[in-house]
Write an enzyme that holds these catalytic residues in place. Structure first.
Site, PDB file in Angstrom:
ATOM      1  CG  HIS A 188     -17.625 -39.708 -30.127  1.00 52.44           C
ATOM      2  ND1 HIS A 188     -16.702 -40.548 -30.684  1.00 52.44           N
ATOM      3  CD2 HIS A 188     -16.945 -38.977 -29.215  1.00 52.44           C
ATOM      4  CE1 HIS A 188     -15.531 -40.372 -30.116  1.00 52.44           C
ATOM      5  NE2 HIS A 188     -15.652 -39.423 -29.219  1.00 52.44           N
ATOM      6  CB  CYS A 500      -6.729 -42.247 -38.915  1.00 51.77           C
ATOM      7  SG  CYS A 500      -6.084 -41.715 -37.318  1.00 51.77           S
TER       8      CYS A 500
END
Length: 543
Positions: A188, A500
């Site tokens: 992340h 996405c």
């Protein structure tokens, strides 16, 4: 000059001072003291400082996000004055003659365990609150309470690694680059760097010591090198390269307002991926055509308690209204795997990536799911909002979701609350979903391919495991064939298909996706204009 090497996960040049990020959790030793009264005075002084900090945070949050979202700091202020909590600390200091740090740490741990063991969900959530308060007191007692703020100066953030819950709390306007000792190319932190369009290096051998903290450094996100105390010649060279990078970005700005149309007239939608409403400025400044992925789980990761329906509604409504009719696709809660929030009380799993996460969690915790859907359906009345469901693996799951949707619509109608059932789509993230995409296409208004998880599950590679980076094939033929199959099956049923995941921003694959017939690409805001440039320079007849 000292040179350190890591692995680049996002290119670019950054020049600034290093700020070593230290985790909140601290190791506290059990130390006896000669003067317990003095330790009590130290604690009470720390408590006053903590109260002042929480008041300041509350006032700031009220101005920026409203009273409802600021309420957590009020709760922390009240818990800081809790008589039982204070008595426990005082007892350890005075009766056991132990230091204030140990008293706070032991009390915090004891109270957190006590709250976590309760059956009531609200009381379980207080476990995270008492940990937060105790860690704040420990930082103050150790003199480190201001360490993370960087003094307001933009910084190169160096850390062992950053969890999703930590990245969402960063003041991103002050981060010039990320350097982590651990992490993977798909972590992340790497995704955040791409969202912010700043250099990022993982696996760096930079020592996270006081000697590194505050030193001037250059981060070369292209080569994966970090130069600490750079020599004048190197600094001059890097400043020139940084100027070139800024000029490239300036030229890309000339693409604003231009259509995403190939030379032969094929149009593709280019949307942006974001994690919260604070990223809206990045979406608008980079001229995205809409939001293709709003990661709603970050609303949960930013907090110590479940967000209420009203709190979620306010945020979703703000996003829909701000985008002024442009499409906004919100992914329902995707907690689990590497995105954990203590107050959910999830059991330990040996393999959390394949465990109780995303839609599985929502279907087994319908009260959480219904609260979010109520907020989403209410917000849909204020803009062009769509909803998509993550980690779908069967038609049966979609039927269960529609049953919950029916309950929510009936409840909202009975309550007399204005709402609209939005367009509903499916995220294609598993081989199972790909293989039955012809069936799933009958259940959805659109597909959005989440290539991060699809790649992970297809290649059986944990994308958070850095030791597997050499085995990870970003342009895997298997994954590309699955994307092609999904596009074809979606189009046969007359629904549009987008991407996405991170592959959507891979400019080496843009022409491949155009050839496949992908209808939409949703990328980090900073990648919108570079992607638009490639699209406008492509003639699909020649592919």
């Amino acid at each position: 000059m000292l040179t350190y090497q890591g692995k680049s996960v996002f290119g670019g040049i950054a020049i600034g001072k290093i700020r070593v990020y230290r985790k909140n959790a601290q190791t506290v030793k059990r130390v006896r003291v000669e003067d317990p009264q003095r330790e009590m005075e130290r604690f009470l002084a720390a408590k006053e400082t903590a109260a002042a900090q929480l008041k300041s945070l509350y006032d700031k949050a009220c101005r920026e996000v409203g009273e409802d979202n600021a309420a957590i700091f009020e709760i922390h202020q009240m818990m800081l004055d809790d008589a039982d909590y204070l008595e426990s600390i005082e007892n350890i200091i005075k009766n056991q003659s132990l230091g204030a740090e140990y008293a706070v740490a032991a009390t915090g741990e004891n109270f957190a365990q006590m709250f976590a063991s309760m059956d009531d969900a609200y009381m379980q959530a207080r476990a995270a609150d008492v940990k937060d308060i105790s860690e704040r007191l420990l930082r103050i007692l150790s003199g480190r309470e201001e360490e993370q703020d960087g003094g307001g100066e933009p910084m190169i953030l160096a850390a062992e690694d950053l969890a999703p819950s930590e990245t969402v709390q960063l003041d991103k306007s002050k981060v010039l680059a990320f350097v982590t000792v651990k992490g993977s190319a798909n972590s992340h932190t790497a995704i955040l760097a791409r969202t912010m369009n700043i250099p990022a290096i993982i696996g760096a051998d930079l020592p996270l010591t006081d000697e590194s903290d505050g030193k001037t450094a250059v981060v070369d996100g292209f080569s994966g090198k970090i130069y600490v105390d750079p020599e004048p010649e190197l600094l001059k060279e890097m400043q020139a390269r940084l100027a070139q990078e800024k000029e490239k970005k300036r030229l890309l700005q000339t693409l604003k307002g231009k259509e995403n149309v190939t030379l032969d007239g094929k149009r593709i939608q280019v949307y942006a991926n974001i994690g919260n409403s604070r990223d809206l400025a990045l979406v608008l400044s980079n001229d995205a055509g809409g939001i293709g992925l709003f990661r709603s789980e970050f609303l949960y990761l930013e907090r110590d308690t479940f967000p209420t329906e009203e709190e979620q509604f306010v945020i979703y409504k703000q996003v829909a209204e701000t985008m002024a009719g442009k499409k906004v696709i919100i992914r329902t809660l995707d907690i689990g795997a590497d995105k954990q929030a203590d107050y959910f009380g999830l059991a330990h799993e040996e393999n959390p990536a394949m465990g109780l996460r995303a839609i599985r969690l929502c279907l087994t915790r319908p009260e959480i799911f219904k609260t979010q859907l109520r907020a989403l359906f209410r917000a849909a009345a204020f803009g062009n909002l769509s909803v998509m469901y993550p980690m779908i693996t069967s038609v049966a799951e979609m039927r269960k979701i529609q049953a919950v949707v029916q309950q929510v619509t009936e409840e909202l109608t009975a309550d007399g609350v204005p709402f609209m059932v939005p367009e509903q789509g499916i995220m294609i993230e598993t081989p199972a979903a790909v293989m039955i995409s012809d069936l799933l296409a009958k259940e959805a208004a659109f597909f959005s391919i989440g290539t991060n998880d699809l790649s992970q599950y297809t290649m059986a590679i944990d994308r958070q495991n850095p030791s597997l980076d050499d085995f990870f094939e970003p342009h895997s033929e298997a994954v590309l064939r699955m994307i092609q199959m999904t596009v074809e099956n979606g189009h046969k049923e007359g629904i549009w298909v987008g991407i996405c995941g991170e592959l959507g921003a891979d400019l080496d694959l843009t022409q491949t996706f155009l050839k496949m017939g992908v209808d939409e690409l949703s990328v980090s805001p900073g990648r919108v204009l570079p992607l638009r440039q490639v699209i406008r320079q492509t003639d699909t007849r020649k592919l």
